[in-house]
Design a protein around this motif. Structure first.
Motif, PDB file in Angstrom:
ATOM      1  N   UNK A   1       0.823  -1.202   0.000  1.00  0.00           N
ATOM      2  CA  UNK A   1       0.000   0.000   0.000  1.00  0.00           C
ATOM      3  C   UNK A   1       0.860   1.255   0.000  1.00  0.00           C
ATOM      4  N   UNK A   2       1.936   1.237   0.806  1.00  0.00           N
ATOM      5  CA  UNK A   2       2.828   2.398   0.857  1.00  0.00           C
ATOM      6  C   UNK A   2       3.503   2.618  -0.488  1.00  0.00           C
ATOM      7  N   UNK A   3       3.920   1.499  -1.135  1.00  0.00           N
ATOM      8  CA  UNK A   3       4.554   1.626  -2.448  1.00  0.00           C
ATOM      9  C   UNK A   3       3.575   2.178  -3.481  1.00  0.00           C
ATOM     10  N   UNK A   4       2.329   1.693  -3.438  1.00  0.00           N
ATOM     11  CA  UNK A   4       1.315   2.213  -4.365  1.00  0.00           C
ATOM     12  C   UNK A   4       1.051   3.694  -4.115  1.00  0.00           C
ATOM     13  N   UNK A   5       0.997   4.085  -2.830  1.00  0.00           N
ATOM     14  CA  UNK A   5       0.777   5.498  -2.515  1.00  0.00           C
ATOM     15  C   UNK A   5       1.935   6.356  -2.994  1.00  0.00           C
ATOM     16  N   UNK A   6       3.174   5.828  -2.854  1.00  0.00           N
ATOM     17  CA  UNK A   6       4.328   6.582  -3.337  1.00  0.00           C
ATOM     18  C   UNK A   6       4.278   6.744  -4.846  1.00  0.00           C
TER      19      UNK A   6
END
Length: 381
Positions: free
Chosen positions: A162-167
């Motif tokens: 999720x963090x990678x997608x948000x980045x």
């Protein structure tokens, strides 16, 4: 990838060998030798279940069933539990770790029952409930512990994903915003340039009401407005593009002749000195074009100049762009035009200087790298 896979296979083989040797050694020590047919059959169960562990990642449930069957057979043959339970524990761990906790629970309950039967059959006058409960607690700890670890691992993996997608989304939004700001800046420069030419021509026609000059002014206004509409249409088409970041139509020094011709309709005599240079990156080519455009706009609006020269040449790993006029414009508080040109140069890792020319007048000099780099930290672009 091949190295990692090879190391994984080697570790799996080592695990199979260690578990098999421990189970085999335990059987020999427990039976004090392999003499009877039951002991030989138990030995076969140990070897078969230990060997099945090699496939535990490919077929975790099947290997778990094989290990359970081996435990049950071992207990039925020797009427007592044994070190073959180590094989079952490894298989059970794998079943849970591969995402089958319900199956692991069923296998654990079945193994407790088999353990209780074997333990009871091997004792006289006692049921061996203490050992059975100890075994049940051990398997429960394995199942619960691995399940918790797996859930924590999956939760962490989901959080990282999720963090990678948000980045990625943030980077995409930032790039789209930067591109739209760049297009807005291009639109501002284009409109400012053409509207300035229109204003100059309209002023000339009004202050010197001569039919010939009026016709020339109207022709220049018509041409400038036509080019302004063309650039405006191209920019709007770019903004309508589907996708994360719009892309404006490419402009560069290959349009320098048209730019000079348009600016010259205001009565300014413009000379170009363009040395042969290698092909410029699109962003550098566009920045050079816009800097020349803005500099000529400033000349026609503020400098009261009659002549200007545009120079473009290579200097090692940079391209130098100069616009010099013979007007009266001097250094003062930089206006939006100069600030915009400076921002364009710095955004590519270059620089822009302005000031009096060697023969008077005003000079704009930009140095743009042929390989544009990032803006230095703290440098507003």
């Amino acid at each position: 990838m091949w190295t990692g896979r090879r190391h994984g296979r080697a570790a799996n083989v080592a695990l199979v060998l260690v578990v098999g040797l421990v189970a085999l050694g335990g059987l020999v020590a427990q039976s004090r030798g392999i003499d009877t047919a039951a002991e030989w059959a138990a030995l076969a169960a140990v070897l078969a279940s230990s060997g099945a562990l090699y496939l535990r990642r490919r077929q975790p449930v099947a290997v778990g069933v094989v290990a359970l069957a081996a435990v049950a057979a071992y207990g039925a043959l020797l009427h007592r539990p044994g070190p073959i339970m180590l094989v079952f524990v490894v298989a059970l761990y794998t079943v849970v770790d591969e995402g089958h906790p319900a199956v692991a629970t069923g296998l654990g309950v079945a193994s407790v029952a088999a353990f209780a039967v074997a333990d009871s059959a091997g004792r006289t006058g006692t049921t061996g409930n203490g050992a059975t409960l100890l075994h049940a607690g051990w398997l429960t700890a394995v199942i619960v512990g691995v399940t918790r670890n797996r859930r924590a691992y999956l939760a962490e993996a989901r959080a990282r994903t999720l963090a990678a997608e948000q980045r990625l989304e943030e980077v995409a939004r930032r790039r789209a915003t930067e591109e739209r700001l760049r297009i807005a800046r291009d639109l501002h420069d284009a409109l400012g340039h053409h509207l300035s030419l229109i204003n100059v021509q309209a002023s000339a026609a009004l202050h010197r009401p001569d039919q010939t000059r009026s016709e020339q002014a109207l022709t220049a206004i018509k041409q400038a407005s036509k080019e302004m509409l063309r650039e405006l249409r191209g920019t709007l088409d770019a903004l309508r593009q589907e996708g994360e970041a719009p892309t404006a139509a490419a402009l560069g020094l290959n349009h320098l002749g048209e730019l000079v011709s348009t600016a010259g309709r205001s009565g300014l005599s413009i000379r170009t000195e363009v040395a042969e240079i290698r092909a410029l990156p699109p962003e550098v080519d566009l920045a050079a074009y816009r800097i020349v455009q803005e500099a000529l706009t400033n000349v026609t609006r503020h400098a009261t100049a009659t002549a200007a020269v545009v120079r473009v040449r290579a200097d090692r790993d940079d391209v130098l762009v100069e616009v010099e006029d013979d007007g009266t414009g001097g250094p003062g508080t930089p206006g939006n035009g100069i600030l915009g040109m400076s921002e364009r140069a710095r955004a590519l890792g270059g620089s822009l200087t302005t000031g009096s020319g060697p023969d008077g007048g005003f000079r704009v000099r930009a140095r743009l790298p042929l390989r544009p780099g990032p803006v230095p930290a703290g440098d507003p672009a």
